[in-house]
Design a protein around this motif. Structure first.
Motif, PDB file in Angstrom:
ATOM      1  N   HIS A  50      -9.509   9.767  -3.439  1.00 14.66           N
ATOM      2  CA  HIS A  50      -7.925   9.942  -3.692  1.00 14.66           C
ATOM      3  C   HIS A  50      -7.822   9.521  -5.206  1.00 14.66           C
ATOM      4  CE1 HIS A  50      -8.625   5.354  -3.543  1.00 14.66           C
ATOM      5  NE2 HIS A  50      -9.323   5.616  -2.394  1.00 14.66           N
ATOM      6  N   CYS A 105       1.829   1.641  -3.540  1.00 15.39           N
ATOM      7  CA  CYS A 105       0.430   1.652  -4.433  1.00 15.39           C
ATOM      8  C   CYS A 105       0.205   3.303  -4.179  1.00 15.39           C
ATOM      9  CB  CYS A 105      -0.475   1.097  -3.782  1.00 15.39           C
ATOM     10  SG  CYS A 105      -2.014   1.082  -4.788  1.00 15.39           S
ATOM     11  N   TRP A 106       0.319   3.808  -2.988  1.00 12.80           N
ATOM     12  CA  TRP A 106      -0.101   5.285  -2.803  1.00 12.80           C
ATOM     13  C   TRP A 106       0.896   6.270  -3.350  1.00 12.80           C
ATOM     14  CZ3 TRP A 106      -4.368   3.043  -1.727  1.00 12.80           C
ATOM     15  CH2 TRP A 106      -5.584   3.856  -1.182  1.00 12.80           C
ATOM     16  N   MET A 163       0.746  -1.277   0.061  1.00  9.94           N
ATOM     17  CA  MET A 163       0.033  -0.087  -0.179  1.00  9.94           C
ATOM     18  C   MET A 163       0.822   1.300  -0.097  1.00  9.94           C
ATOM     19  SD  MET A 163      -2.911  -1.115  -0.445  1.00  9.94           S
ATOM     20  CE  MET A 163      -4.125   0.340   0.045  1.00  9.94           C
ATOM     21  N   SER A 212      -5.457   0.921  -8.366  1.00 14.66           N
ATOM     22  CA  SER A 212      -6.751   0.759  -7.503  1.00 14.66           C
ATOM     23  C   SER A 212      -6.139   0.396  -6.152  1.00 14.66           C
ATOM     24  CB  SER A 212      -7.479  -0.440  -8.237  1.00 14.66           C
ATOM     25  OG  SER A 212      -8.166  -0.950  -7.081  1.00 14.66           O
ATOM     26  N   GLY A 213      -6.448   0.912  -5.029  1.00 10.60           N
ATOM     27  CA  GLY A 213      -6.195   0.585  -3.840  1.00 10.60           C
ATOM     28  C   GLY A 213      -6.668  -0.747  -3.288  1.00 10.60           C
ATOM     29  N   HIS A 214      -7.797  -1.015  -3.672  1.00 11.22           N
ATOM     30  CA  HIS A 214      -8.265  -2.508  -3.569  1.00 11.22           C
ATOM     31  C   HIS A 214      -7.650  -3.623  -4.180  1.00 11.22           C
ATOM     32  CE1 HIS A 214     -11.718  -0.896  -1.118  1.00 11.22           C
ATOM     33  NE2 HIS A 214     -12.017  -2.106  -0.929  1.00 11.22           N
ATOM     34  N   CYS A 250      -4.380  -3.227  -5.276  1.00 12.09           N
ATOM     35  CA  CYS A 250      -3.366  -3.590  -4.593  1.00 12.09           C
ATOM     36  C   CYS A 250      -3.168  -4.304  -3.487  1.00 12.09           C
ATOM     37  CB  CYS A 250      -2.742  -2.004  -4.192  1.00 12.09           C
ATOM     38  SG  CYS A 250      -2.201  -0.981  -5.651  1.00 12.09           S
ATOM     39  N   LYS A 299      -0.104   6.359  -6.813  1.00 10.46           N
ATOM     40  CA  LYS A 299      -1.415   7.232  -6.828  1.00 10.46           C
ATOM     41  C   LYS A 299      -0.933   8.660  -6.896  1.00 10.46           C
ATOM     42  CE  LYS A 299      -5.142   4.663  -4.659  1.00 10.46           C
ATOM     43  NZ  LYS A 299      -6.048   4.793  -5.940  1.00 10.46           N
TER      44      LYS A 299
END
Length: 281
Positions: free
Chosen positions: A267, A226-227, A223, A272-274, A276, A230
């Motif tokens: 965000h 991932c962020w 995460m 995709s956060g989910h 990841c 983003k």
């Protein structure tokens, strides 16, 4: 959650010598209680890292510890757990998790994320948090999102425009229920699933600690990367992608200024956060 799980793993690793410690090594006295060690490690890390929940954590800790008979084994286990927690907290000192990182809006335009809620965009600090197991989050940055002018982008927008809108006429009840299921808070949902898996498989304390430690460290590091991606790409969410489709330069997309999604997050859209999180689990 992550530091607590890692602390529990360290505590069990100190007693079960077949496990390699995650961070610093901890020496265990003979016959130390692994149950007491796990509880102490979790309690100490959570109280330090989540102080607003300290009272709730302490109540659960006291109730659990009351079930373990007093004596040298319990005392030894508590000492191991305290040492494991101290090592984990020292490892995470200065990791920037508690930093306040203001949101800075890049120049608006086609494809550029803009906040879609009155609250600040989510987890602007996360790209700067120090990972557990690798150096730089940018090392794991994926390639960029689809080009706005591409056919694939136009197909994706059309699909989402039809199925994802709040009042979609073609989304099935099963699809809506699936969306609602995955709107549960991710750490809570997957932690609940992991505990259920541990119980269903009848894993012992060692294997439980290893599973929880590995999964939570994996998801945390994923995460963070991932962020970082983003807030590197700042890709717009469907709200603006569909409402402002006449600005994307793609003749195959059409704007709908009234379009609103069934659910959304404040965000950047990509990655995709989910996606990841689920891949890491």
């Amino acid at each position: 959650i992550v530091a607590a799980a890692a602390g529990q793993f360290k505590a069990v690793a100190a007693i079960e010598s077949v496990l390699a410690p995650l961070a610093t090594s901890v020496t265990s006295p003979p016959d130390a209680s692994p149950d007491a060690a796990v509880a102490q490690a979790a309690r100490d890390v959570l109280v330090a890292r989540v102080p607003l929940q300290a009272a709730t954590v302490q109540i659960a800790y006291d109730a659990y510890m009351a079930l373990i008979p007093n004596g040298p084994a319990k005392d030894g286990g508590k000492a191991v757990g305290a040492a494991a927690a101290a090592g984990m907290l020292a490892m995470r000192t200065g990791d920037h998790f508690d930093d306040v990182v203001p949101y800075v809006q890049p120049p608006p335009g086609p494809g550029v994320f803009e906040p879609i809620a009155a609250t600040p965009p989510v987890d602007t600090k996360l790209p700067f948090v120090r990972p557990f197991t690798y150096g730089s989050p940018s090392d794991y940055r994926p390639g960029g999102p689809l080009e706005l002018s591409s056919r694939r982008y136009a197909r994706d927008v059309a699909e989402l425009q039809a199925i994802g809108r709040v009042d979609s006429a073609i989304r099935t009840a099963e699809q809506t229920e699936t969306v609602r299921f995955f709107t549960d808070q991710t750490f809570v949902q997957y932690s609940r699933a992991l505990r259920g898996l541990v119980n269903a498989l009848g894993l012992d304390l060692r294997e439980s600690a290893r599973l929880l430690g590995y999964v939570h460290v994996s998801t945390a590091d994923t995460m963070i990367a991932c962020w970082e991606a983003k807030y590197y790409y700042y890709f717009w969410r469907p709200n603006h992608a569909i409402q402002r489709a006449d600005t994307d330069g793609n003749p195959a997309t059409s704007p709908d200024p009234t379009w609103l999604p069934l659910v959304t997050g404040n965000h950047p859209e990509y990655p995709s956060g989910h996606g990841c999180f689920t891949a890491a689990v």
